[in-house]
Design a protein around this motif. Structure first.
Motif, PDB file in Angstrom:
ATOM      1  N   ILE A 139       0.847  -1.200   0.000  1.00 12.40           N
ATOM      2  CA  ILE A 139       0.000   0.000   0.000  1.00 12.40           C
ATOM      3  C   ILE A 139       0.874   1.238   0.000  1.00 12.40           C
ATOM      4  CG2 ILE A 139      -1.534   1.329   1.539  1.00 12.40           C
ATOM      5  CD1 ILE A 139      -2.879  -1.421   2.155  1.00 12.40           C
ATOM      6  N   GLN A 140       0.505   2.206  -0.830  1.00 10.38           N
ATOM      7  CA  GLN A 140       1.231   3.475  -0.868  1.00 10.38           C
ATOM      8  C   GLN A 140       0.509   4.466   0.028  1.00 10.38           C
ATOM      9  OE1 GLN A 140       4.134   4.331  -2.790  1.00 10.38           O
ATOM     10  NE2 GLN A 140       4.058   6.039  -1.357  1.00 10.38           N
ATOM     11  N   ILE A 141       1.187   4.867   1.075  1.00 10.30           N
ATOM     12  CA  ILE A 141       0.582   5.792   2.036  1.00 10.30           C
ATOM     13  C   ILE A 141       0.821   7.223   1.574  1.00 10.30           C
ATOM     14  CG2 ILE A 141       0.666   6.614   4.415  1.00 10.30           C
ATOM     15  CD1 ILE A 141       1.712   3.734   5.098  1.00 10.30           C
ATOM     16  N   VAL A 142      -0.242   8.007   1.530  1.00 11.03           N
ATOM     17  CA  VAL A 142      -0.109   9.393   1.096  1.00 11.03           C
ATOM     18  C   VAL A 142      -0.279  10.354   2.267  1.00 11.03           C
ATOM     19  CG1 VAL A 142      -1.112  11.190  -0.381  1.00 11.03           C
ATOM     20  CG2 VAL A 142      -0.849   8.856  -1.243  1.00 11.03           C
ATOM     21  N   LYS A 143      -1.200  10.038   3.158  1.00 12.55           N
ATOM     22  CA  LYS A 143      -1.495  10.974   4.247  1.00 12.55           C
ATOM     23  C   LYS A 143      -1.767  10.222   5.552  1.00 12.55           C
ATOM     24  CE  LYS A 143      -4.277  15.132   4.860  1.00 12.55           C
ATOM     25  NZ  LYS A 143      -5.459  15.874   4.355  1.00 12.55           N
ATOM     26  N   VAL A 144      -1.138  10.696   6.611  1.00 12.18           N
ATOM     27  CA  VAL A 144      -1.350  10.085   7.929  1.00 12.18           C
ATOM     28  C   VAL A 144      -1.677  11.185   8.929  1.00 12.18           C
ATOM     29  CG1 VAL A 144      -0.349   8.601   9.729  1.00 12.18           C
ATOM     30  CG2 VAL A 144       0.429   8.378   7.364  1.00 12.18           C
TER      31      VAL A 144
ATOM     32  N   TYR B 133      -1.976  12.186  12.948  1.00 16.14           N
ATOM     33  CA  TYR B 133      -1.490  11.748  14.260  1.00 16.14           C
ATOM     34  C   TYR B 133      -2.337  12.426  15.341  1.00 16.14           C
ATOM     35  CZ  TYR B 133       2.553  10.172  11.594  1.00 16.14           C
ATOM     36  OH  TYR B 133       3.370   9.546  10.681  1.00 16.14           O
TER      37      TYR B 133
ATOM     38  N   ALA C 112      -1.803   6.533  15.232  1.00 18.25           N
ATOM     39  CA  ALA C 112      -1.679   7.119  13.903  1.00 18.25           C
ATOM     40  C   ALA C 112      -2.750   6.552  12.984  1.00 18.25           C
ATOM     41  CB  ALA C 112      -0.294   6.827  13.337  1.00 18.25           C
ATOM     42  N   LYS C 113      -3.389   7.451  12.235  1.00 18.20           N
ATOM     43  CA  LYS C 113      -4.483   7.036  11.352  1.00 18.20           C
ATOM     44  C   LYS C 113      -4.130   7.411   9.911  1.00 18.20           C
ATOM     45  CE  LYS C 113      -9.386   8.081  10.568  1.00 18.20           C
ATOM     46  NZ  LYS C 113     -10.523   8.890  11.062  1.00 18.20           N
ATOM     47  N   ILE C 114      -4.132   6.409   9.056  1.00 16.92           N
ATOM     48  CA  ILE C 114      -3.864   6.655   7.636  1.00 16.92           C
ATOM     49  C   ILE C 114      -5.170   7.113   7.003  1.00 16.92           C
ATOM     50  CG2 ILE C 114      -3.160   5.600   5.452  1.00 16.92           C
ATOM     51  CD1 ILE C 114      -1.677   3.482   7.353  1.00 16.92           C
ATOM     52  N   THR C 115      -5.165   8.293   6.393  1.00 17.94           N
ATOM     53  CA  THR C 115      -6.413   8.826   5.853  1.00 17.94           C
ATOM     54  C   THR C 115      -6.419   8.882   4.319  1.00 17.94           C
ATOM     55  OG1 THR C 115      -5.559  11.066   6.095  1.00 17.94           O
ATOM     56  CG2 THR C 115      -6.915  10.201   7.905  1.00 17.94           C
ATOM     57  N   GLU C 116      -5.262   8.644   3.715  1.00 16.67           N
ATOM     58  CA  GLU C 116      -5.245   8.539   2.254  1.00 16.67           C
ATOM     59  C   GLU C 116      -4.147   7.565   1.840  1.00 16.67           C
ATOM     60  OE1 GLU C 116      -4.822  12.164   0.023  1.00 16.67           O
ATOM     61  OE2 GLU C 116      -4.867  11.106  -1.900  1.00 16.67           O
ATOM     62  N   ALA C 117      -4.561   6.543   1.133  1.00 18.59           N
ATOM     63  CA  ALA C 117      -3.599   5.541   0.681  1.00 18.59           C
ATOM     64  C   ALA C 117      -4.193   4.806  -0.515  1.00 18.59           C
ATOM     65  CB  ALA C 117      -3.298   4.562   1.809  1.00 18.59           C
ATOM     66  N   TYR C 118      -3.311   4.150  -1.270  1.00 14.29           N
ATOM     67  CA  TYR C 118      -3.757   3.461  -2.473  1.00 14.29           C
ATOM     68  C   TYR C 118      -3.099   2.083  -2.577  1.00 14.29           C
ATOM     69  CZ  TYR C 118      -5.346   8.105  -3.634  1.00 14.29           C
ATOM     70  OH  TYR C 118      -5.978   9.312  -3.595  1.00 14.29           O
TER      71      TYR C 118
END
Lengths: 216, 216
Positions: free
Chosen positions: A77-82, A84, A90-96
């Motif tokens: 998964i490519q994480i774009v936005k996390v 805190y 920590a919450k990942i809020t944008e990923a692909y």
């Protein structure tokens, strides 16, 4: 219409994996905390479990009985936005989703490197090649060159049949396919090894590894 | 104050991995599309690359030269919510980091299974044990029982020194530590093998594997 990133569709993500992810989405509102700790619920269908769950159960069995150490790799998964949030995790809020460059399962069995991919189809007479993308074929070739043990587990859901096809045969067919988009069941029956599911563990693929390693 | 999920902090995620993720967050607004396809920018510091990038470059070198097939596993992530926008790729909108149950790197070298973890510290006289959690120690033990080759690469950033410590020694120290929270550098110098970084590939850990396998 669902569009997957970077041809994830073509990547041939297993059906069960996709449904697991969707199931999580549906259940998320109920108990997001529990979802983090527990695995997706197992579907109880015709065979009691879906194919991926059966393989995971088999690997758990091998691990618990000190037979082999084989794990499924996490989905890339490519994480774009996390975010805190304070006093929270920590919450990942944008990923692909990203395309996997290797196969899904790997590990060690008596010193030997084991590497495989597991796929299922609802077709009855052939197995669609779109389940394997170029990257994975190249990876399997390289594993074989390094004397690793590489294979694919092919599950025909409608027939309730599972086969162990050595990657050598898959690669050969892939390059010689002459325009064919699927591997005919006849080819599979000729070059693959059937796996019984009426026992414990459910998908005893190491029995085939034993057989082939004795032969080699 | 940042809180990581389920002790991710304790899990000892590499420093470079954490900074990479944060960097992505900061840059996300600029060009989220490009971020998906490109890797995080490499920091050019004292040694030209950070430790994780050096290991990845080493693995790329081994792969490109048909020496070994060794990959970093994706970071395990628990997906809670996915949006499927029309005419666009699936977007994960809620997800959390999970604790890894295995080590970060694995693959095959001349038929043998290779398994390792890479960590760095800014300490100068010892290596904090919090970099390795219980699950990983158990995993290394099981890999060794299966005759896999297991080790850790320890990088002292301030000293610019890197060591190959066989997992046998790490496990031994872990259980015999008598309350120590770090592995003293003296212990490491006694039981580990130093790795030179003034060559190509940058972290030539397979040289140590060769050496140890000849000894065994």
């Amino acid at each position: 219409m669902l569009k997957y990133p970077q041809g994830l569709n073509k990547q041939g993500k297993t059906f069960s994996e996709k449904t697991s992810e969707k199931k999580i989405v549906h259940n998320a509102a109920k108990s997001s905390l529990n979802m983090i700790k527990s695995k997706p619920a197992v579907k109880f269908g015709k065979r009691g479990m879906n194919f991926e769950a059966e393989i995971n159960a088999t690997n758990d069995y091998y691990l618990a009985h000190d037979i082999a150490v084989i794990h499924k790799k996490p989905t890339p998964i490519q994480i774009v936005k996390v975010d805190y949030p304070k006093r929270s995790r920590a919450k990942i809020t944008e990923a692909y989703f990203r395309q996997a460059s290797t196969t899904d399962y790997s590990g060690v069995y008596q010193g030997r490197y084991i590497d495989f991919e597991a796929k299922e189809t609802h077709q009855k007479t052939s197995f669609p090649l779109k389940n394997f993308h170029e990257h994975q074929i190249v990876h399997m070739k390289k594993v074989i060159e390094q004397k690793g043990i590489a294979f694919v587990l092919l599950h025909f859901a409608s027939l309730d049949e599972t086969y162990y096809l050595p990657s050598e045969n898959l690669i050969h067919f892939y390059h010689e396919k002459n325009g064919l988009k699927s591997i005919p069941l006849d080819y599979i029956k000729k070059h693959a090894y059937p796996l019984s599911s009426n026992q414990i563990p459910r998908i005893p693929y190491l029995e085939i590894v034993n057989k082939l390693c004795e032969v080699n």
